[in-house]
Design an enzyme around this catalytic site. Structure first.
Site, PDB file in Angstrom:
ATOM      1  N   ASP A 129      -8.342   7.854   9.124  1.00 25.77           N
ATOM      2  CA  ASP A 129      -9.961   6.854   7.981  1.00 25.77           C
ATOM      3  C   ASP A 129     -10.091   5.700   9.492  1.00 25.77           C
ATOM      4  O   ASP A 129     -10.533   5.122  10.079  1.00 25.77           O
ATOM      5  CB  ASP A 129      -9.400   5.559   6.797  1.00 25.77           C
ATOM      6  CG  ASP A 129     -10.080   4.960   6.127  1.00 25.77           C
ATOM      7  OD1 ASP A 129     -11.657   4.850   6.467  1.00 25.77           O
ATOM      8  OD2 ASP A 129     -10.031   3.563   6.074  1.00 25.77           O
ATOM      9  N   ALA A 158     -11.341   2.679   3.551  1.00 21.28           N
ATOM     10  CA  ALA A 158     -10.495   2.919   2.697  1.00 21.28           C
ATOM     11  C   ALA A 158     -10.460   2.010   1.501  1.00 21.28           C
ATOM     12  O   ALA A 158     -10.181   2.313   0.530  1.00 21.28           O
ATOM     13  CB  ALA A 158      -9.260   3.747   2.755  1.00 21.28           C
ATOM     14  N   TYR A 159     -10.301   0.577   2.126  1.00 20.57           N
ATOM     15  CA  TYR A 159     -10.355  -0.857   1.777  1.00 20.57           C
ATOM     16  C   TYR A 159     -11.393  -1.037   0.667  1.00 20.57           C
ATOM     17  O   TYR A 159     -11.543  -1.805  -0.178  1.00 20.57           O
ATOM     18  CB  TYR A 159      -9.976  -1.609   2.624  1.00 20.57           C
ATOM     19  CG  TYR A 159     -11.018  -1.984   3.601  1.00 20.57           C
ATOM     20  CD1 TYR A 159     -11.760  -3.369   2.829  1.00 20.57           C
ATOM     21  CD2 TYR A 159     -11.319  -0.892   4.817  1.00 20.57           C
ATOM     22  CE1 TYR A 159     -12.944  -3.152   3.806  1.00 20.57           C
ATOM     23  CE2 TYR A 159     -12.781  -1.500   5.173  1.00 20.57           C
ATOM     24  CZ  TYR A 159     -13.773  -2.488   4.822  1.00 20.57           C
ATOM     25  OH  TYR A 159     -14.678  -3.149   5.538  1.00 20.57           O
ATOM     26  N   THR A 172      -4.548   5.738   7.008  1.00 22.09           N
ATOM     27  CA  THR A 172      -5.121   4.883   6.813  1.00 22.09           C
ATOM     28  C   THR A 172      -4.079   3.609   7.174  1.00 22.09           C
ATOM     29  O   THR A 172      -5.011   2.218   6.975  1.00 22.09           O
ATOM     30  CB  THR A 172      -5.299   4.656   5.076  1.00 22.09           C
ATOM     31  OG1 THR A 172      -4.380   4.689   4.379  1.00 22.09           O
ATOM     32  CG2 THR A 172      -6.438   6.305   4.634  1.00 22.09           C
ATOM     33  N   GLY A 173      -3.920   3.418   8.000  1.00 20.88           N
ATOM     34  CA  GLY A 173      -3.165   2.473   8.956  1.00 20.88           C
ATOM     35  C   GLY A 173      -3.875   1.505   9.358  1.00 20.88           C
ATOM     36  O   GLY A 173      -5.110   0.504   9.510  1.00 20.88           O
ATOM     37  N   ARG A 174      -3.734   2.043  11.178  1.00 20.19           N
ATOM     38  CA  ARG A 174      -4.884   1.439  12.487  1.00 20.19           C
ATOM     39  C   ARG A 174      -4.309   2.156  13.106  1.00 20.19           C
ATOM     40  O   ARG A 174      -3.546   2.959  13.029  1.00 20.19           O
ATOM     41  CB  ARG A 174      -3.650   0.365  12.867  1.00 20.19           C
ATOM     42  CG  ARG A 174      -3.544  -1.232  12.023  1.00 20.19           C
ATOM     43  CD  ARG A 174      -5.607  -1.715  11.897  1.00 20.19           C
ATOM     44  NE  ARG A 174      -5.746  -3.085  11.511  1.00 20.19           N
ATOM     45  CZ  ARG A 174      -5.833  -3.019   9.734  1.00 20.19           C
ATOM     46  NH1 ARG A 174      -5.816  -2.360   9.145  1.00 20.19           N
ATOM     47  NH2 ARG A 174      -6.519  -4.720   9.777  1.00 20.19           N
ATOM     48  N   HIS A 198     -13.965   3.396   8.881  1.00 20.03           N
ATOM     49  CA  HIS A 198     -12.238   2.440   8.765  1.00 20.03           C
ATOM     50  C   HIS A 198     -12.505   2.037   6.779  1.00 20.03           C
ATOM     51  O   HIS A 198     -13.437   0.820   6.812  1.00 20.03           O
ATOM     52  CB  HIS A 198     -12.395   1.390   9.628  1.00 20.03           C
ATOM     53  CG  HIS A 198     -11.685   0.847   9.376  1.00 20.03           C
ATOM     54  ND1 HIS A 198     -10.411   0.061  10.832  1.00 20.03           N
ATOM     55  CD2 HIS A 198     -10.376  -0.368   8.530  1.00 20.03           C
ATOM     56  CE1 HIS A 198      -9.337  -0.846   9.644  1.00 20.03           C
ATOM     57  NE2 HIS A 198      -9.347  -0.916   8.535  1.00 20.03           N
ATOM     58  N   GLU A 229     -11.617   3.339  18.153  1.00 20.36           N
ATOM     59  CA  GLU A 229     -12.308   3.027  17.255  1.00 20.36           C
ATOM     60  C   GLU A 229     -13.501   1.580  17.454  1.00 20.36           C
ATOM     61  O   GLU A 229     -14.996   1.478  17.083  1.00 20.36           O
ATOM     62  CB  GLU A 229     -12.655   2.561  15.925  1.00 20.36           C
ATOM     63  CG  GLU A 229     -11.342   1.500  15.385  1.00 20.36           C
ATOM     64  CD  GLU A 229     -11.040   1.838  13.791  1.00 20.36           C
ATOM     65  OE1 GLU A 229     -11.282   0.772  13.251  1.00 20.36           O
ATOM     66  OE2 GLU A 229     -10.327   2.396  13.322  1.00 20.36           O
ATOM     67  N   ILE A 243       0.804  -1.047   0.357  1.00 20.74           N
ATOM     68  CA  ILE A 243      -0.299   0.385  -0.059  1.00 20.74           C
ATOM     69  C   ILE A 243       1.187   1.236   0.302  1.00 20.74           C
ATOM     70  O   ILE A 243       0.606   2.451  -0.912  1.00 20.74           O
ATOM     71  CB  ILE A 243      -1.280   0.069   1.262  1.00 20.74           C
ATOM     72  CG1 ILE A 243      -1.898  -1.217   1.378  1.00 20.74           C
ATOM     73  CG2 ILE A 243      -1.826   1.436   1.449  1.00 20.74           C
ATOM     74  CD1 ILE A 243      -2.522  -0.891   2.289  1.00 20.74           C
TER      75      ILE A 243
END
Length: 348
Positions: free
Chosen positions: A281, A320-321, A255-257, A318, A286, A180
């Site tokens: 994201d 983005a994927y 956009t990772g964790r 969450h 969360e 990514i």
């Protein structure tokens, strides 16, 4: 494909196989946390890949583990943490392989699973999904899109007094240069900006990219974007000390964790005006919030609530994927990982 050592996890590259691995007997997979769009893909792919399915929209837990009785493999969602008690219940039901439909597996205690004789495998999907979304968040941040949209939604059509910034004039630091992160770097080349990169694990040099240590990256970058996996080593990678060393007016993209960032330190830096903004994201804490409908209810995460109040902070749940291409990859590779494990199991 899957990793066959029980102490390790697997990463499957997106594939589109036409000749499933040969399995000598009927093969079944129990699919937990199966959303409607996933269910349609699972059901369309299963006959082609030679498997039968049991699906449920419920997240896997100790109470419904019996649904997997008779299946050595299960496919699970990343949206809900999987407790050790759940892993034990799956083991008692005969499960030996857990395929999580995600790249990350911080929602599962992989070491505990290995200790009780279970293998956990993860999947890869199109990196373009997250890379595209990252660039969108980056551009929205440097152009103050949230504040502009808020004003126009209130029918205030006057332009902001502050001017946006152009990526070609900025230095972007990419933290994590796996599939990514590399896709993000590819996109940044088209904007003509300077790119710095850092990765916990040494990787081959990337043409046109300066590889630096993390402290140097945060000190020199106008935008810091996070694409590292979450582990004990990377927890709070962007901590209070590094946030304090960032350039005044810099932006953070994640956009990772969520736990890659020390959230209280980020909130304070934003509220004090030391940073230009953030686009997140993923957010620490969360779980139980993202993917739920909480309209009219108090958000049980004070830091998240403070972030969402800020006009220069973008938050998305969450997602983005979440593209059609990536979802196809995820479902297909989850099935194929289970197939390969089953095939090897039968030939041991």
């Amino acid at each position: 494909m899957i990793n066959h050592e029980p102490t390790l996890t697997a990463l499957t590259e997106p594939t589109h196989p036409t000749h499933p691995t040969s399995i000598s007997s009927a093969f079944q997979i129990a699919v937990y946390g199966c959303a409607p769009d996933e269910k349609g893909l699972f059901e369309s792919l299963a006959p082609t890949l030679g498997v039968s399915l049991t699906t449920t929209p419920e997240a896997v837990d100790a109470d419904n583990a019996e649904l997997a009785r008779g299946n050595r493999c299960v496919s699970v969602s990343h949206k809900t943490p999987i407790s050790n008690a759940t892993l034990l219940a799956l083991k008692r039901a005969g499960v030996r392989y857990v395929s999580t439909r995600s790249v990350g597996f911080n929602h599962i205690d992989v070491e505990f699973a290995a200790n009780i004789g279970m293998t956990v495998g993860n999947v890869a999907y199109s990196p373009d999904s997250v890379a595209d979304y990252t660039l969108m968040l980056m551009l929205m941040s440097v152009r103050e899109a949230k504040a502009t949209i808020r004003r126009t939604d209130a029918h205030d059509y006057r332009p902001a007094t502050a001017r946006g910034r152009e990526l070609r004039d900025l230095t972007v630091g990419v933290v994590g240069t796996g599939r990514i992160g590399a896709a993000v770097i590819d996109r940044l080349r088209g904007f003509g900006c300077e790119v710095l990169a850092y990765d916990i694990r040494p990787r081959p040099a990337t043409a046109g990219v300066e590889h630096v240590d993390l402290d140097t990256l945060v000190e020199r970058s106008d935008v810091v974007t996070l694409h590292a996996p979450l582990s004990e080593e990377s927890h709070h990678l962007l901590d209070r000390r590094r946030i304090a060393r960032m350039r005044p007016g810099a932006y953070v993209i994640n956009t990772g964790r969520g736990a890659l960032i020390e959230t209280p330190a980020l909130v304070v830096a934003l509220e004090e005006g030391r940073l230009g903004g953030a686009a997140l994201d993923v957010v620490e804490g969360e779980e139980g919030i993202f993917y739920a409908d909480l309209r009219g209810r108090e958000i049980p995460n004070g830091w998240l609530a403070r972030l969402q109040e800020m006009p220069n902070v973008l938050v998305s749940p969450h997602i983005a994927y979440l593209t059609d291409h990536a979802l196809q990859d995820t479902v297909e590779n989850s099935i194929m990982n289970c197939r390969e494990f089953e095939s090897r199991f039968q030939h041991v």
